[in-house]
Design an enzyme around this catalytic site. Structure first.
Site, short mmCIF file in Angstrom:
data_model
loop_
_atom_site.label_atom_id
_atom_site.label_comp_id
_atom_site.label_asym_id
_atom_site.label_seq_id
_atom_site.Cartn_x
_atom_site.Cartn_y
_atom_site.Cartn_z
N LYS A 269 18.63 -12.71 -8.62
CA LYS A 269 19.04 -11.58 -9.45
C LYS A 269 20.10 -12.10 -10.42
CE LYS A 269 21.64 -7.29 -8.85
NZ LYS A 269 21.35 -5.89 -8.57
N GLU B 117 14.23 -0.20 -5.77
CA GLU B 117 15.25 -0.95 -5.01
C GLU B 117 16.29 0.10 -4.59
OE1 GLU B 117 17.14 -4.21 -7.23
OE2 GLU B 117 19.01 -3.65 -6.24
N THR C 263 21.91 -3.82 -3.06
CA THR C 263 23.32 -3.83 -2.65
C THR C 263 23.45 -4.12 -1.15
OG1 THR C 263 23.55 -2.04 -4.29
CG2 THR C 263 25.53 -2.72 -3.15
N ARG D 136 24.34 1.64 -1.11
CA ARG D 136 25.65 2.15 -1.52
C ARG D 136 25.88 3.53 -0.91
NH1 ARG D 136 24.96 0.74 -7.92
NH2 ARG D 136 23.87 -1.19 -7.39
C1 3PG Z 1 22.48 -2.99 -9.94
O1 3PG Z 1 22.82 -2.65 -8.87
O2 3PG Z 1 21.58 -3.82 -10.11
C2 3PG Z 1 23.15 -2.45 -11.13
O3 3PG Z 1 24.18 -1.61 -10.79
C3 3PG Z 1 22.24 -1.70 -12.01
O4 3PG Z 1 22.84 -1.75 -13.23
P1 3PG Z 1 22.77 -0.53 -14.24
O5 3PG Z 1 23.34 0.67 -13.52
O6 3PG Z 1 23.61 -0.95 -15.41
O7 3PG Z 1 21.34 -0.33 -14.59
#
Ligand code: 3PG
Length: 317
Positions: free
Chosen positions: A128, A40, A68, A44
């Protein structure tokens, strides 16, 4: 195979923050080598769309989605780049509707009952769950799935190999996502072996294989009783069932018609369907006549058609 099944079988979705699209092919290979042909790629960074394009081009068999995704414009960009699914940290109705109109699977982030209800009313049932750990983890998911049993969650936020077991064995969890398998600095510094290693460790953890018991074949119930008597001198206690006798849950003596020339080995795993899909790549095929499901339709037991050194193998949740 449909996307939902592919994601469920993998059980893991690396969440990627990539700052330089030149790293895309190397990253994709490191993930694939680690047994997770999926990513994924989060919007960002400015490199996200180009990175998706390059990963998809180099490894068309890889499942690459966009994360994101905050608005319709980013969703369009992601899909143009080749993203096969869209993930958002929250629920944006316009983005969801655009994705639905364009037949793009979309998984918006939720963490409350109101958000789940809103998503359901938009026609979604794979969501999610974010931020997973901070929002109550698996106990919260189990609570949400009381009123919303039709929902499956992709869980992210604060999960890693160290704490993923509870998520991996939760029937409401479709897959576990996270950045721990390929951190931004590892990608930037091209630490491909490290990423591959972390992925391999995650794959081991997501299945959580352990030996449940050894099984041996008696000729008939009388024979089984004699064998049980012998084992009882070791302090093992018999528990007599219909088709077998368990000795302290460690040894199973089949009363008759036991599988395997030498007997069987039962392996415990977090999710039988996911483990069976994983083992299929090593040549194991499910013996369909042995599949047992729980009241909710989740597989809890199956034998494989293949044996190992004369031992039949079965999985049990
Ligand atoms: C996401 O975007 O799903 C989260 O930022 C991932 O979370 P993590 O960095 O705690 O794994």
């Amino acid at each position: 195979m449909d996307l939902e099944k592919t994601i469920a079988n993998l059980g893991l979705v690396p969440v990627i923050v990539i700052n330089n699209a030149d790293r895309a092919e190397g990253l994709a290979k490191a993930l694939i080598d680690g047994g997770i042909p999926c990513a994924e790629v989060t919007f960002r960074t400015a490199a996200a769309a180009e990175a998706i394009k390059r990963m998809v081009k180099a490894y068309p068999e890889m499942l690459v989605g966009a994360g994101t995704v905050l608005n319709v414009e980013q969703a369009k960009k992601a899909v143009e780049a080749g993203a096969k699914f869209i993930v958002s940290p929250g629920l944006d109705v316009d983005t969801v509707k655009w994705a639905q109109e364009n037949n793009v699977p979309v998984y918006p982030g939720v963490c409350t009952a109101s958000e789940v209800q809103k998503a359901l009313n938009l026609g979604l049932n794979i969501l999610k769950f974010f931020p997973a750990e901070a929002s109550g983890g698996v106990p919260m998911i189990n609570n949400l799935c009381g009123p919303f049993p039709q929902v499956k969650f992709m869980t992210t936020g604060g999960i890693s190999t160290a704490n993923l077991a509870e998520y991996a064995s939760c029937p409401h969890v479709l897959a576990i996502g996270g950045s721990w398998m390929a951190k931004a600095d590892m990608i930037e510094n091209e630490c491909w072996d490290q990423i591959t290693d972390l992925c391999r460790q995650a794959v081991v953890a997501v299945h959580g294989f352990s030996i449940a018991h050894f099984g041996m074949n008696a000729q008939n119930p009388e024979d089984a009783k004699e064998i049980a008597k012998c084992f009882s001198v070791f302090g093992l206690k018999p528990e007599v069932g219909n088709s077998s006798t368990f000795m302290n849950k460690d040894i199973e003596i089949m009363h008759q018609n036991g599988k395997g020339v030498h007997g069987h080995i039962g392996f415990r795993t977090h999710n039988v369907d996911r483990a069976a899909a994983y083992l299929a790549q090593f040549g194991f095929t499910v013996n369909e006549s042995t599949v047992k499901k729980d009241a909710k339709g989740n597989t809890k037991f199956c034998y494989f058609n293949e044996t190992v050194g004369g031992f039949a193998i079965h999985l049990v949740k």
